[in-house]
Design an enzyme around this catalytic site. Structure first.
Site, short mmCIF file in Angstrom:
data_model
loop_
_atom_site.label_atom_id
_atom_site.label_comp_id
_atom_site.label_asym_id
_atom_site.label_seq_id
_atom_site.Cartn_x
_atom_site.Cartn_y
_atom_site.Cartn_z
N GLY A 11 -4.79 -0.14 5.61
CA GLY A 11 -4.51 1.31 5.94
C GLY A 11 -4.58 1.37 4.81
NE ARG A 72 -4.67 -2.12 9.64
CZ ARG A 72 -3.94 -1.79 9.40
NH1 ARG A 72 -3.70 -2.58 7.69
NH2 ARG A 72 -3.31 -0.59 9.44
CG ASP A 103 5.03 -6.39 4.58
OD1 ASP A 103 5.78 -6.73 3.52
OD2 ASP A 103 4.55 -7.31 5.34
CB THR A 126 1.49 1.11 2.89
OG1 THR A 126 2.17 1.29 4.53
CG2 THR A 126 2.51 0.79 2.25
CG ASP A 128 3.14 1.90 7.56
OD1 ASP A 128 3.68 3.28 7.77
OD2 ASP A 128 3.02 0.86 8.10
CG ASP A 130 6.13 -1.86 5.34
OD1 ASP A 130 5.58 -1.62 4.71
OD2 ASP A 130 5.84 -2.14 6.55
NE ARG A 172 1.31 -1.58 10.12
CZ ARG A 172 0.04 -2.07 10.94
NH1 ARG A 172 0.33 -2.83 11.78
NH2 ARG A 172 -1.35 -1.73 10.19
O1 F6P Z 1 0.61 0.96 8.30
C1 F6P Z 1 0.10 1.93 7.81
C2 F6P Z 1 -0.45 2.68 8.86
O2 F6P Z 1 -0.79 3.47 9.77
C3 F6P Z 1 1.20 2.49 10.17
O3 F6P Z 1 1.50 3.69 9.88
C4 F6P Z 1 0.66 2.36 11.22
O4 F6P Z 1 0.44 1.57 11.94
C5 F6P Z 1 -1.34 1.42 11.28
O5 F6P Z 1 -1.24 1.52 9.52
C6 F6P Z 1 -2.48 2.06 12.11
O6 F6P Z 1 -3.50 1.50 11.32
P1 F6P Z 1 -4.90 1.20 11.63
O7 F6P Z 1 -5.04 2.35 11.43
O8 F6P Z 1 -5.88 -0.08 11.93
O9 F6P Z 1 -4.96 1.83 13.14
#
Ligand code: F6P
Length: 321
Positions: A11, A72, A103, A126, A128, A130, A172
């Site tokens: 992300g 991703r 991560d 990120t 998050d 984390d 997440r």
């Molecule tokens: O890891 C960053 C994040 O924004 C999380 O907080 C969230 O769960 C996820 O990515 C959402 O991913 P995507 O943009 O692939 O829906």
């Protein structure tokens, strides 16, 4: 170390552009030539590289998103994918890689360095927060401020209409964003995956607040909470409280927008540190801010665990409601 590449994976997060700017300019200052990789590990496998000079990164420090694109990439999770990635880098004459991300990006970078001997430095980015090896990730501060601004707005209407708002924030499996945003917005309850959520306790807390005549009530819920997201929790609670309610899911709004000054400064420091780390032969390290100082930590000292939120912060909550 003469030629390096930079990519963003997973992300995107606000401040990644400021970091790319610092990598390109910090690299040039150290005599490095830098290539940008489009769309993360996906673009790496496809050899989608573009040269980046000082002027290419002008006027991006304030921009959200990430100019290179991010993705991703399931193929890069496999050893075969990483072997292909290493071969592509070697064929392009790239000596080292700077990877921005969370991560998942870290695990890909670790494996690429360990299996293929490619020098890789991870810059934690990120919302998050984390990632081990740093107290703060790029984008977290901006996301917290975005969530706080949103909750403040919800507070206005909740107060006017005497409602309970169940507000879901991202993160997440991590509750750090919810915890910081909830504390800063004066939430009445904060639910995070790291602590078991007791629905009866939440009902009791809300009913006590209603008895005290609190007009607005805000429950901040981390998307990964074990009791479910905001809709699920509201569904379990609403018929046990005598209050109208609404649910708001903040979602990707937290990922975009102009990075805060704090995120820009962090991104700049980490981007420059990453170029220096590659030159210093630390091609299997993460650069992070620990106790205010920028440090490079070897991947093999990080362990397999994600960084946990400060539960000491959560312990403050009973004193504040
Ligand atoms: O890891 C960053 C994040 O924004 C999380 O907080 C969230 O769960 C996820 O990515 C959402 O991913 P995507 O943009 O692939 O829906």
């Amino acid at each position: 170390m003469k030629t390096i590449a930079v990519l963003a994976s997973g992300g995107d997060s606000p401040g990644m552009n400021a970091c790319i700017r610092a990598v390109v300019r910090g690299g040039a200052h150290r005599g490095l030539e830098t290539f940008g990789v489009r769309d993360g590990y996906l673009g790496l496998l496809a050899g989608d590289f573009t040269p980046l000079h000082r002027h290419d990164v002008s006027n991006i420090i304030q921009r959200g998103g990430v100019i290179l694109g991010a993705s991703r990439c399931p193929e890069f999770v496999t050893p075969e994918g990483r072997a292909k990635g290493a071969a592509v880098l070697r064929a392009a004459g790239i000596d080292g890689l700077i990877a921005l991300g969370g991560d998942g990006t870290l695990r890909g970078a670790e494996a690429l360095a360990a299996e293929q001997g490619v020098p890789v430095v991870l810059v934690p980015g990120t919302i998050d927060n984390d990632v081990p090896g740093t107290d703060f990730t790029i984008g977290f501060d901006t996301a917290v401020n975005t969530a706080v601004e949103a909750v403040d707005r919800l507070r206005d209407t909740a107060e006017a209409t005497e409602r309970v708002f169940f507000v879901e924030v991202m993160g997440r499996e991590s509750g750090t964003l919810a915890l910081h945003a909830g504390l800063a917005a004066g939430a009445d309850a904060i639910l995070v995956p790291e602590l078991r959520t007791d629905i009866d306790e939440l009902v009791g807390l809300l009913n006590r607040a209603i008895l005290r005549r609190s007009r607005s009530l805000i429950v901040v819920i981390a998307e990964g909470d074990c009791a479910g997201g905001a809709f699920t929790i509201a569904e379990q609670v609403h018929d046990q409280i005598k209050r109208d309610y609404r649910v708001t899911v903040l979602g990707h709004i937290q990922r975009g927008g102009t990075p805060t000054a704090r995120d820009r400064v962090l991104a700049t420091r980490l981007g420059i540190a990453a170029t220096q780390a590659l030159i210093d032969g630390k091609g299997n390290h993460i650069v992070g801010e620990i106790d205010g100082a920028i440090r490079a930590t070897p991947f093999d000292e990080l362990g397999a665990d994600k960084r946990l939120p400060s539960l000491a912060l959560l312990e403050l909550l009973p004193e504040l409601v």
